[in-house]
Design a protein around this motif. Structure first.
Motif, mmCIF file in Angstrom:
data_model
loop_
_atom_site.group_PDB
_atom_site.id
_atom_site.type_symbol
_atom_site.label_atom_id
_atom_site.label_comp_id
_atom_site.label_asym_id
_atom_site.label_seq_id
_atom_site.Cartn_x
_atom_site.Cartn_y
_atom_site.Cartn_z
ATOM 1 N N ASP A 89 2.168 2.841 62.739
ATOM 2 C CA ASP A 89 3.155 2.895 63.828
ATOM 3 C C ASP A 89 3.477 4.350 64.142
ATOM 4 O O ASP A 89 3.721 5.129 63.207
ATOM 5 C CB ASP A 89 4.466 2.265 63.344
ATOM 6 C CG ASP A 89 4.648 0.820 63.721
ATOM 7 O OD1 ASP A 89 4.052 0.358 64.693
ATOM 8 O OD2 ASP A 89 5.422 0.160 63.014
ATOM 9 N N THR A 90 3.546 4.732 65.405
ATOM 10 C CA THR A 90 3.869 6.119 65.756
ATOM 11 C C THR A 90 4.999 6.171 66.780
ATOM 12 O O THR A 90 4.990 5.420 67.760
ATOM 13 C CB THR A 90 2.634 6.836 66.345
ATOM 14 O OG1 THR A 90 1.575 6.808 65.400
ATOM 15 C CG2 THR A 90 2.956 8.296 66.671
ATOM 16 N N ASP A 111 8.293 4.753 71.308
ATOM 17 C CA ASP A 111 7.884 3.990 70.114
ATOM 18 C C ASP A 111 6.609 3.228 70.462
ATOM 19 O O ASP A 111 6.660 2.180 71.134
ATOM 20 C CB ASP A 111 8.985 3.007 69.709
ATOM 21 C CG ASP A 111 10.243 3.690 69.202
ATOM 22 O OD1 ASP A 111 10.151 4.844 68.740
ATOM 23 O OD2 ASP A 111 11.320 3.063 69.260
ATOM 24 N N PHE A 112 5.464 3.738 70.003
ATOM 25 C CA PHE A 112 4.184 3.098 70.312
ATOM 26 C C PHE A 112 3.890 1.981 69.325
ATOM 27 O O PHE A 112 4.313 2.036 68.157
ATOM 28 C CB PHE A 112 3.057 4.145 70.273
ATOM 29 C CG PHE A 112 3.117 5.110 71.406
ATOM 30 C CD1 PHE A 112 2.504 4.802 72.614
ATOM 31 C CD2 PHE A 112 3.817 6.303 71.297
ATOM 32 C CE1 PHE A 112 2.585 5.686 73.684
ATOM 33 C CE2 PHE A 112 3.907 7.182 72.357
ATOM 34 C CZ PHE A 112 3.291 6.876 73.549
ATOM 35 N N TRP A 113 3.134 0.966 69.776
ATOM 36 C CA TRP A 113 2.790 -0.161 68.913
ATOM 37 C C TRP A 113 1.690 0.251 67.939
ATOM 38 O O TRP A 113 0.908 1.172 68.187
ATOM 39 C CB TRP A 113 2.349 -1.346 69.771
ATOM 40 C CG TRP A 113 3.467 -1.856 70.623
ATOM 41 C CD1 TRP A 113 4.692 -1.292 70.789
ATOM 42 C CD2 TRP A 113 3.463 -3.026 71.424
ATOM 43 N NE1 TRP A 113 5.449 -2.051 71.647
ATOM 44 C CE2 TRP A 113 4.723 -3.101 72.054
ATOM 45 C CE3 TRP A 113 2.526 -4.032 71.688
ATOM 46 C CZ2 TRP A 113 5.061 -4.143 72.920
ATOM 47 C CZ3 TRP A 113 2.862 -5.061 72.549
ATOM 48 C CH2 TRP A 113 4.114 -5.114 73.153
#
Ligand SMILES: [Ca+2]
Ligand SMILES: [Ca+2]
Ligand SMILES: [Ca+2]
Ligand SMILES: [Ca+2]
Ligand SMILES: [Ca+2]
Ligand SMILES: [Ca+2]
Ligand SMILES: [Ca+2]
Ligand SMILES: [Ca+2]
Ligand SMILES: [Ca+2]
Ligand SMILES: [Ca+2]
Ligand SMILES: [Ca+2]
Ligand SMILES: [Ca+2]
Ligand SMILES: [Ca+2]
Ligand SMILES: [Ca+2]
Ligand SMILES: [Ca+2]
Ligand SMILES: [Ca+2]
Lengths: 129, 129, 129, 129, 129, 129, 129, 129, 129, 129
Positions: free
Chosen positions: D108-109, D100-102
């Motif tokens: 959001d990705t 879960d990338f910021w």
């Protein structure tokens, strides 16, 4: 367009009838009257459906919801009634109505009712990880 | 109608018996007594069912829940008992009772019990995206 | 009854053995020792099972959990050990143990282990809308 | 044991190889560099797997995660890379990595990647009510 | 690269085309205009897909979302339009777009649309306990 | 440095002694024994202080907390004891210890204790809107 | 404008210097190195201030935060350092920096530091009901 | 010690009488009867106090709370009664009782009552940033 | 009444001018343009005020908020501008505007601005326990 | 007692008039009509007061709230009206009414109104740590 409560439901043509897709609505301002005591009841209505040829028009849905304000209605019956009216107006492939009523006598009640068209089968659900 | 605790459960006719649909109730005010120590136990009862000919009447359900207030009852047994009483009163197509008891000895306990009528099979669930 | 930590697990007869139902327990006060460093580890244990002839007695379960307080135990091994002990004591139709350990080295770890009796198959799950 | 970032992953023997069970880890402190701009990216890594013969050693996993700190890495590629490295080290029955990338550019990705051993099939999931 | 609103969607090669995996994006800053009243509408867009040969480039996606700012668009139609544009640009194995619009007339609306490639079937989902 | 439980608390010099500022710590892994029953008690300790010349060293604090693992201690007394030990070690301008103990007998208990140096007065708090 | 980490902080003129008002920023992507072990530390920085003549420029603040990525820094010292740098760059009427560091050794730590200009006093706070 | 409901409250000596500090308890299992209808009422009791010479003994407090189970009691009166009994038993420097009753007639009610000893004044509260 | 964006703010007479009271509004649909890049910015506006002779008319406020849609505006300046416009239109006893902007460059920003009439002082706040 | 909507408010004698204490009520089922459009509005009413000689009777309060169902009422005016009616009925030492209305035109509105008796001053609030 009238701003009176109105039991008629308007629709507009489904812009993508060749595809099954979901329309989901939350309507937190439903109120009717208890047929036994005449006192007000309140609920949040959750509607989700797969349209066939017609979609529910938003303002008309609001006036329809308003039309129950002075009507006596039992929880189980009124939820079935709302589904029946919406199915009659839109003839959807699938429709679900959930009514979450506020606590009465220390008990919370929800009623959930579904309609599925005879000729319709849901596609295989894709649950991505 | 009596306002005494009452083990009898009243019903009313299902307004839409030709359709499978869900009635879901949350009853946060259950209390009984521990059969070993005599001390009070507390639970929230969750009831959900698909009615056949009869629905549980709300006030009668409240008096029924009240009737356990002075009764000794083990967690597992009383949850099965509540299901049995509700099935006897309403003869539903399907019924589930979950009792979430409050912490005892540093341990939280829930008991979940189901009844399914012999002749009943759930329709294919439709999980809209 | 002893209030010493105790690896023995007491049971009582399942009050409703003719029916598959769920008993679910949350035990937030588990602690053991790290076998490498000797330092304390902490976890919340989640237990859920379908009883056969016997149910786990609550106070005995508490003393059993206490019995790990001075024992060195790896996360993966101790969760399998707890399941094995509970299966040996109760011989359930189905049992699942989940241990949620507290963060070590910036990493949260959970271990989830299941046992299913050879002769047991879960009934078709009913997912009411 | 080194406290330098380290791309090698250590393992220890699965203490219960005869049983399918789940190990689930949350690693909130992942950072790498954007290959286009050189600026830092951050993610929380979620790892869950069913071990075969080997389990990932916790401290080694921490040093492995640290090893990306000065490396340029696209979201999709680095998540696949982490899965590949963990599969090479542990040869699990099943493994899933979610990163879960910021938020970047108002978006959001998350990227979610799975590996399943050729000879492995999940048992029937038991969903207790 | 332009920082003007732009209906073109750029892509980059899928770094792991031999594997089905999930890319999931949340885009909270969508706004368009109501075709009836000309007033602004707002939504959060949720995109998830299994890439085939191409992945959506993040900055290009941001400019694409921006391009609806001065366009009249009905809820149902614009969600289908966004899916169609993203499918045309990336030709994915599977893609789902969900648009959560802000309350209008006391009613919250979401629209959820999916595309599945003719030749693609989801693998068996693994639901670890 | 020892990895044994240790009642000694190490400190390091306050890097900014000319300024009042806050250090706040949350320690969720406290356990001791009930002096009456010998059974384990658990608590989360919250520490906040304004340092004078010395700050509490993190690893030493962890070993100090560990040192209560085999000690009998009443809730009220042990919280005062922890404050006294931390004040003796660091001589702070102000210190507050809050211990949130887990439910016993259906009752949750917290104990909150403060120390203020004789010669210290808090500056006027600035509550920005 | 550089996209390298940069210890210099740019400012722009306060557009409303005749009024006390609050600017509040949340910066969740701070990372530095532990001076003892060399291992990465992570924190979320919360900044709030009442500007005098200058406001912190957003992109410059981002590059400043990035500049700690390869620096060894103790929790207490680095929070005071960030406040000192921001005060030197903007000379605010009031400024508060809070750094919430991620758990180390089972303990969460936050450090909160304030600066108030000699000649500045907060107006009476208005707490509307 | 009896395990009967008991209106007597036991105490133990305050282990730190020279210091003002807070003891805070949450008691979620209070039930009494409505004096008008005889039907059960339920509440969560929150107790916080600054002890003088005596602290409330936990098990005795549990039996005291139990003693209201068969007693008719109005919300406002019973909350004042509980405070009066606890003050009589412990003679505290300060005490506050809050009772959060469950919804009746669509209305949630809480009652909050305080006692302050004549000779006691709270110290200046320290609100760390 | 126009349904065009409109910088004019309509008011209606305060129905209770002899009393200080609070009107609080949350407006989640604010968008403007970044003056540097021309790209859209989004914010939720929180307004609270004590009216003097005039209250803000709801529909007019909506059209006013809409009027920023095509305007370049810095966070700090636009929040002060909104306060100034609302003060000019309503001449309130007290007014506070908070704008919570969405993340840019990994940083969340809020700006909070207040106006107090020269001749107005807040009454003593009553904080009931 | 009537079960008709009723503008009269019944009271009962304050059982503890020699003490200032708080009674706090949440009433989530308020509805009235918009005077401009005739359409229904909904709100949750929060009431808190320090009684003098009289307390509001619960069932009477419910019927009073019901009495607004068919009445046109502006947000600001009706909140002041409810306070005035409750003050006239109970003559409290202090009373606060907050009405949280549901979103209209994309804007949420709350109105908060207070009454304080001329001869009443709140005691010093005790904020325990
Ligand atoms: Ca009516
Ligand atoms: Ca409900
Ligand atoms: Ca009794
Ligand atoms: Ca429970
Ligand atoms: Ca964990
Ligand atoms: Ca580096
Ligand atoms: Ca994310
Ligand atoms: Ca929505
Ligand atoms: Ca020990
Ligand atoms: Ca507690
Ligand atoms: Ca922290
Ligand atoms: Ca009784
Ligand atoms: Ca309540
Ligand atoms: Ca425009
Ligand atoms: Ca923000
Ligand atoms: Ca509202």
């Amino acid at each position: 367009m009238s701003t009176q409560p109105n039991r008629d439901l308007d629709t507009f043509p489904n812009p993508e009838p060749q595809r099954d897709y979901t329309i989901r609505m939350r309507i937190p301002e439903f109120t009717c009257l208890c047929p036994k005591t005449g006192q007000p009841d309140f609920a949040t209505i959750h509607l989700e459906y797969v349209p066939e040829a017609a979609c529910v028009e938003l303002k008309s849905l609001k006036l329809y919801i308003w039309s129950f304000r002075d009507e006596g209605a039992f929880h189980e019956a009124v939820t079935n009634r709302i589904l029946a009216d919406l199915v009659a107006a839109t003839n959807p492939r699938f429709m679900r109505v959930r009514a979450d009523f506020w606590m009465r006598g220390g008990i919370d009640t929800s009623v959930i009712v579904e309609h599925r068209a005879d000729n319709w089968h849901p596609g295989t659900a894709v649950a991505l990880p």
